[in-house]
Design a protein around this motif. Sequence first.
Motif, PDB file in Angstrom:
ATOM      1  N   ASN A 111      -3.305  -6.470   3.635  1.00  0.00           N
ATOM      2  CA  ASN A 111      -2.116  -5.693   2.951  1.00  0.00           C
ATOM      3  C   ASN A 111      -1.232  -6.317   2.267  1.00  0.00           C
ATOM      4  OD1 ASN A 111      -1.712  -2.792   2.606  1.00  0.00           O
ATOM      5  ND2 ASN A 111      -0.132  -2.905   4.278  1.00  0.00           N
ATOM      6  N   GLU A 112      -1.118  -7.423   1.900  1.00  0.00           N
ATOM      7  CA  GLU A 112      -0.112  -8.356   1.226  1.00  0.00           C
ATOM      8  C   GLU A 112       0.715  -7.573   0.123  1.00  0.00           C
ATOM      9  OE1 GLU A 112       1.809 -11.877   1.911  1.00  0.00           O
ATOM     10  OE2 GLU A 112       0.228 -11.209   2.862  1.00  0.00           O
ATOM     11  N   VAL A 113      -0.146  -6.822  -0.858  1.00  0.00           N
ATOM     12  CA  VAL A 113       0.432  -6.090  -1.983  1.00  0.00           C
ATOM     13  C   VAL A 113       1.415  -5.248  -1.259  1.00  0.00           C
ATOM     14  CG1 VAL A 113      -0.241  -4.718  -3.654  1.00  0.00           C
ATOM     15  CG2 VAL A 113      -1.590  -6.397  -3.207  1.00  0.00           C
ATOM     16  N   ASN A 114       1.421  -4.344  -0.347  1.00  0.00           N
ATOM     17  CA  ASN A 114       2.175  -3.285   0.107  1.00  0.00           C
ATOM     18  C   ASN A 114       3.208  -4.057   0.743  1.00  0.00           C
ATOM     19  OD1 ASN A 114       0.905  -1.285  -1.214  1.00  0.00           O
ATOM     20  ND2 ASN A 114      -0.691  -1.109   0.433  1.00  0.00           N
ATOM     21  N   LEU A 115       2.858  -5.255   1.527  1.00  0.00           N
ATOM     22  CA  LEU A 115       4.039  -5.828   2.355  1.00  0.00           C
ATOM     23  C   LEU A 115       4.896  -6.172   1.307  1.00  0.00           C
ATOM     24  CD1 LEU A 115       4.969  -7.294   4.877  1.00  0.00           C
ATOM     25  CD2 LEU A 115       3.350  -9.098   4.268  1.00  0.00           C
ATOM     26  N   ASN A 116       4.768  -6.431   0.218  1.00  0.00           N
ATOM     27  CA  ASN A 116       5.722  -7.029  -0.889  1.00  0.00           C
ATOM     28  C   ASN A 116       6.019  -6.014  -1.855  1.00  0.00           C
ATOM     29  OD1 ASN A 116       5.900  -9.868   0.114  1.00  0.00           O
ATOM     30  ND2 ASN A 116       3.943 -10.231  -0.772  1.00  0.00           N
ATOM     31  N   ALA A 117       5.733  -4.708  -1.678  1.00  0.00           N
ATOM     32  CA  ALA A 117       6.018  -3.654  -2.641  1.00  0.00           C
ATOM     33  C   ALA A 117       7.583  -3.036  -2.581  1.00  0.00           C
ATOM     34  CB  ALA A 117       5.275  -2.321  -2.161  1.00  0.00           C
ATOM     35  N   ALA A 118       7.925  -3.089  -3.741  1.00  0.00           N
ATOM     36  CA  ALA A 118       9.447  -2.669  -3.821  1.00  0.00           C
ATOM     37  C   ALA A 118       9.733  -1.227  -3.221  1.00  0.00           C
ATOM     38  CB  ALA A 118       9.832  -2.353  -5.438  1.00  0.00           C
ATOM     39  N   GLN A 119       8.924  -0.389  -3.449  1.00  0.00           N
ATOM     40  CA  GLN A 119       9.040   0.894  -2.556  1.00  0.00           C
ATOM     41  C   GLN A 119       7.611   1.378  -2.469  1.00  0.00           C
ATOM     42  OE1 GLN A 119      11.493   2.924  -5.701  1.00  0.00           O
ATOM     43  NE2 GLN A 119       9.774   4.090  -6.116  1.00  0.00           N
ATOM     44  N   GLY A 120       7.510   2.515  -1.860  1.00  0.00           N
ATOM     45  CA  GLY A 120       6.305   3.289  -1.461  1.00  0.00           C
ATOM     46  C   GLY A 120       5.143   2.458  -0.821  1.00  0.00           C
ATOM     47  N   ALA A 121       5.684   1.835   0.146  1.00  0.00           N
ATOM     48  CA  ALA A 121       4.506   0.721   0.859  1.00  0.00           C
ATOM     49  C   ALA A 121       3.757   1.659   1.783  1.00  0.00           C
ATOM     50  CB  ALA A 121       5.150  -0.192   1.493  1.00  0.00           C
ATOM     51  N   GLY A 122       4.404   2.703   2.476  1.00  0.00           N
ATOM     52  CA  GLY A 122       3.661   3.682   3.535  1.00  0.00           C
ATOM     53  C   GLY A 122       2.572   4.423   2.579  1.00  0.00           C
ATOM     54  N   ILE A 123       3.139   5.041   1.507  1.00  0.00           N
ATOM     55  CA  ILE A 123       2.219   5.904   0.840  1.00  0.00           C
ATOM     56  C   ILE A 123       0.962   5.116   0.121  1.00  0.00           C
ATOM     57  CG2 ILE A 123       2.186   7.145  -1.463  1.00  0.00           C
ATOM     58  CD1 ILE A 123       5.361   7.623  -1.205  1.00  0.00           C
ATOM     59  N   GLN A 124       1.162   3.976  -0.209  1.00  0.00           N
ATOM     60  CA  GLN A 124      -0.069   3.121  -0.966  1.00  0.00           C
ATOM     61  C   GLN A 124      -1.104   2.896   0.339  1.00  0.00           C
ATOM     62  OE1 GLN A 124      -0.916   2.495  -3.708  1.00  0.00           O
ATOM     63  NE2 GLN A 124       0.768   3.552  -4.862  1.00  0.00           N
ATOM     64  N   THR A 125      -0.392   2.382   1.482  1.00  0.00           N
ATOM     65  CA  THR A 125      -1.121   2.212   2.829  1.00  0.00           C
ATOM     66  C   THR A 125      -1.976   3.067   3.095  1.00  0.00           C
ATOM     67  OG1 THR A 125       0.529   0.407   3.386  1.00  0.00           O
ATOM     68  CG2 THR A 125      -1.152   0.982   4.843  1.00  0.00           C
ATOM     69  N   ALA A 126      -1.387   4.331   3.252  1.00  0.00           N
ATOM     70  CA  ALA A 126      -2.110   5.609   3.570  1.00  0.00           C
ATOM     71  C   ALA A 126      -3.158   5.918   2.506  1.00  0.00           C
ATOM     72  CB  ALA A 126      -1.125   6.915   3.742  1.00  0.00           C
ATOM     73  N   GLN A 127      -2.793   5.720   1.413  1.00  0.00           N
ATOM     74  CA  GLN A 127      -3.855   6.294   0.456  1.00  0.00           C
ATOM     75  C   GLN A 127      -5.162   5.256   0.471  1.00  0.00           C
ATOM     76  OE1 GLN A 127      -2.918   7.794  -3.776  1.00  0.00           O
ATOM     77  NE2 GLN A 127      -1.502   6.365  -3.417  1.00  0.00           N
ATOM     78  N   ASN A 128      -4.858   3.892   0.775  1.00  0.00           N
ATOM     79  CA  ASN A 128      -5.834   3.021   1.070  1.00  0.00           C
ATOM     80  C   ASN A 128      -6.733   3.174   2.101  1.00  0.00           C
ATOM     81  OD1 ASN A 128      -4.935   1.451  -0.986  1.00  0.00           O
ATOM     82  ND2 ASN A 128      -3.933  -0.053   0.019  1.00  0.00           N
ATOM     83  N   LEU A 129      -5.980   3.731   3.298  1.00  0.00           N
ATOM     84  CA  LEU A 129      -6.883   4.126   4.422  1.00  0.00           C
ATOM     85  C   LEU A 129      -7.668   5.189   4.097  1.00  0.00           C
ATOM     86  CD1 LEU A 129      -4.130   3.731   7.242  1.00  0.00           C
ATOM     87  CD2 LEU A 129      -6.101   2.103   6.727  1.00  0.00           C
ATOM     88  N   ALA A 130      -6.959   6.119   3.494  1.00  0.00           N
ATOM     89  CA  ALA A 130      -7.954   7.387   3.041  1.00  0.00           C
ATOM     90  C   ALA A 130      -9.318   6.841   2.218  1.00  0.00           C
ATOM     91  CB  ALA A 130      -7.255   8.337   2.258  1.00  0.00           C
ATOM     92  N   GLY A 131      -8.951   5.920   1.458  1.00  0.00           N
ATOM     93  CA  GLY A 131     -10.101   5.282   0.688  1.00  0.00           C
ATOM     94  C   GLY A 131     -11.240   4.564   1.735  1.00  0.00           C
TER      95      GLY A 131
END
Lengths: 119, 284
Positions: A41-61
């Motif tokens: 999840n490195e990409v989201n670990l380093n995201a400027a913002q919206g990390a929780g939203i992206q991680t949740a979308q990935n989990l949905a996928g």
Amino acid sequence: MKVAVTAKGTSLESEVDQRFGRAKCLIVVDTDTDEMDVHDNEVNLNAAQGAGIQTAQNLAGLGVFAVLTGHVGPNAFRTLSAAEIKAYTGLHGTVGEAIEEFKAGSLNPVDSADVEGHW
Amino acid sequence: MDRTIIAVASGKGGTGKTTVATNLARVASIQGLEVSYLDCDVEEPNGHIFLKPRIENSAPICVSVPVVDEGKCTACGKCKEICQYSAIALLGKTILTFPNLCHDCGGCMLVCPTGAITETGREVGVVEEGIADGVRFVHGKLRIGEAMSPPLIRAVRKRIPDSGLSIIDAPPGTSCPVIQSVRGADYVLLITEPTPFGLNDLKLAVEMLRVLKLPFGVVVNRADMGDEAVFNYCDSESIDVLLRIPDDRRIAEAYSRGQLATQALPEYNEVFESLLKGIVGVQL
């Protein structure tokens, strides 16, 4: 059913990452077969913002039923809810222990975020 | 005087940006220049405390954020893919928008094949304008809890007049709000203090300005405390040190009462006048 755990490493012995959106790894375990997948999840670990939203979308996928973690913020919770993924917070210890607690049925999903964003 | 923009910035906070910017504005006005002071430190504007403007008008500033018509949305996901700020999420057929993460680029609206996305305004703050003893005064006030300051800073900068001297009081640091504030300036004054913290953050600010290709010089505040490292650094990098403001307790006392140094301590008029002349040169 598939359950995700936010983790600081790649194995069942790794510690549960207290951060949801910026967790280092997402470990997905099929509780029926004990099959395990590790997702970086490195990409989201380093995201400027919206990390929780992206991680949740990935989990949905990934098609998970629930996520076991330390805390979830409001944006992450809203996204998880829309994806109908149950969030279990307050987990500590190892990923393996979290999975066992979940299997034992002693955990209750949260019905709101338990921390502010960027806590 | 042709339009001249001086931005007052610093890597480190609390070094004296507002002290320098407000006093410069006052001495420029006394010299008979047409001068505007624009406070772009919209998260914490404090120039008004010292200049005490009479506010003549106030305008709310909005950014545009997307609204999705679920009837028209086919859940194709194009809007989510183009959004670099995670302001749109798609979960199955459910589309979510996060207005407070939106940077108002309009990309989602452009790529939507069914025209399901329209825009609505979200207020991020206000711009207030007025007059302060011969100085035209503008500042932005960011709404409490708001994270998106660059659109408000843009709105403050839109009020830079076509002629005369404009002094921009920038926020501290080296991130987007600072770049938005100093961009296009004719000259940038970097305020620092002679301490390890001051030096570290000065170096970051210098790197930023070199990337932006903006001319700049340094003002060292509280110059007789700390050490020599800031001066040695400026010397080795051939950076002009335009002014050393002494560590004068009376300046701090005036500041604590909301008074300009040049008002409370007339001997500082000359100090700031010479700084101003050093920057705008022959035009005075």
